[in-house]
Design a protein around this motif. Sequence first.
Motif, short mmCIF file in Angstrom:
data_model
loop_
_atom_site.label_atom_id
_atom_site.label_comp_id
_atom_site.label_asym_id
_atom_site.label_seq_id
_atom_site.Cartn_x
_atom_site.Cartn_y
_atom_site.Cartn_z
N ALA A 18 43.05 11.08 -9.30
CA ALA A 18 43.27 11.64 -7.97
C ALA A 18 42.82 10.65 -6.91
CB ALA A 18 42.52 12.95 -7.82
N ASP A 19 43.30 10.88 -5.67
CA ASP A 19 42.88 10.11 -4.49
C ASP A 19 43.17 8.62 -4.64
OD1 ASP A 19 41.84 12.57 -3.54
OD2 ASP A 19 39.98 12.22 -4.62
N GLY A 26 47.04 14.01 -0.08
CA GLY A 26 46.72 14.21 -1.49
C GLY A 26 47.48 13.20 -2.33
N ARG A 139 44.94 18.43 -3.84
CA ARG A 139 44.11 17.61 -2.96
C ARG A 139 44.54 17.77 -1.49
NH1 ARG A 139 39.87 17.04 -5.48
NH2 ARG A 139 39.11 15.00 -6.23
N GLN A 142 43.24 21.05 -0.35
CA GLN A 142 41.79 20.97 -0.22
C GLN A 142 41.41 20.30 1.10
OE1 GLN A 142 39.22 22.14 -2.57
NE2 GLN A 142 38.31 21.96 -0.52
N LEU A 236 40.34 16.78 -10.78
CA LEU A 236 40.00 17.41 -9.51
C LEU A 236 38.51 17.74 -9.39
CD1 LEU A 236 43.09 19.77 -9.32
CD2 LEU A 236 42.61 17.86 -7.76
#
Length: 240
Positions: A18-19, A26, A139, A142, A236
């Motif tokens: 992720a990221d 996201g 993401r 979020q 995550l």
Amino acid sequence: MRPSGRAPDQLRDVGLEADISKYAEGSCMARFGDTRVLCTASVEQKVPHWMRNTDRGWVTAEYGMLPRSTSSRTNREAAQGKQSGRTQEIQRLIGRSLRAVTDLAAINGMQIKVDCDVIQADGGTRTAAVTGAYVALYRAFQKLVDIGVLQTLPLIDQVAAVSCGLYKGAAVLDLDYDEDSAADADANFVLTAKGGIVEIQSTAESEPFQESQFLELLKLAHKGIGELTALQRQALGLND
């Protein structure tokens, strides 16, 4: 008996990071064996014109393969002036998969666009794209929660995808290119963490296959999706 030496019910080495993007709200790099797909989610404070005054938001996707994502160079579709039917089919599949687990009423007035770009292809690009796209979408949501635009995550379930097929008469999980190109039948399963079916694409490549064989593939798919959704949660930082 598999070219990779894997057991029939064994996924390829899967990585979800992720990221990965500095700018996207996201993002996720999805790696299924030698297949790599970069997924980025972008938030727009508007909806398509045909959704105005519906009190709902929208989630959509675009998909593309880089020219040297395969063994020989292919021209960019933008240079050809149109998308192929395959590209349109896959990006619609990704969009449907993400909308199936999103509360669209909770994102009223917003549109999330998820771009899935294949950097390297070795089979299963659409399933890797769906699986990574969910992480990127999570993401993005979020971030909207973190900055106070949303109160809670508008997700009702997880979604992931995996391929299964009949290779040399045996049901196998997560086909790579060598298996996919020689399979007697192949299927793509999009399932949720709770076991719901979002979409199944299944095709006999030669002779028709039997219902009992399809049920073997479905059983493998449920096993694979269980492992993939666990990897999504891990990427995550979520605890089971």
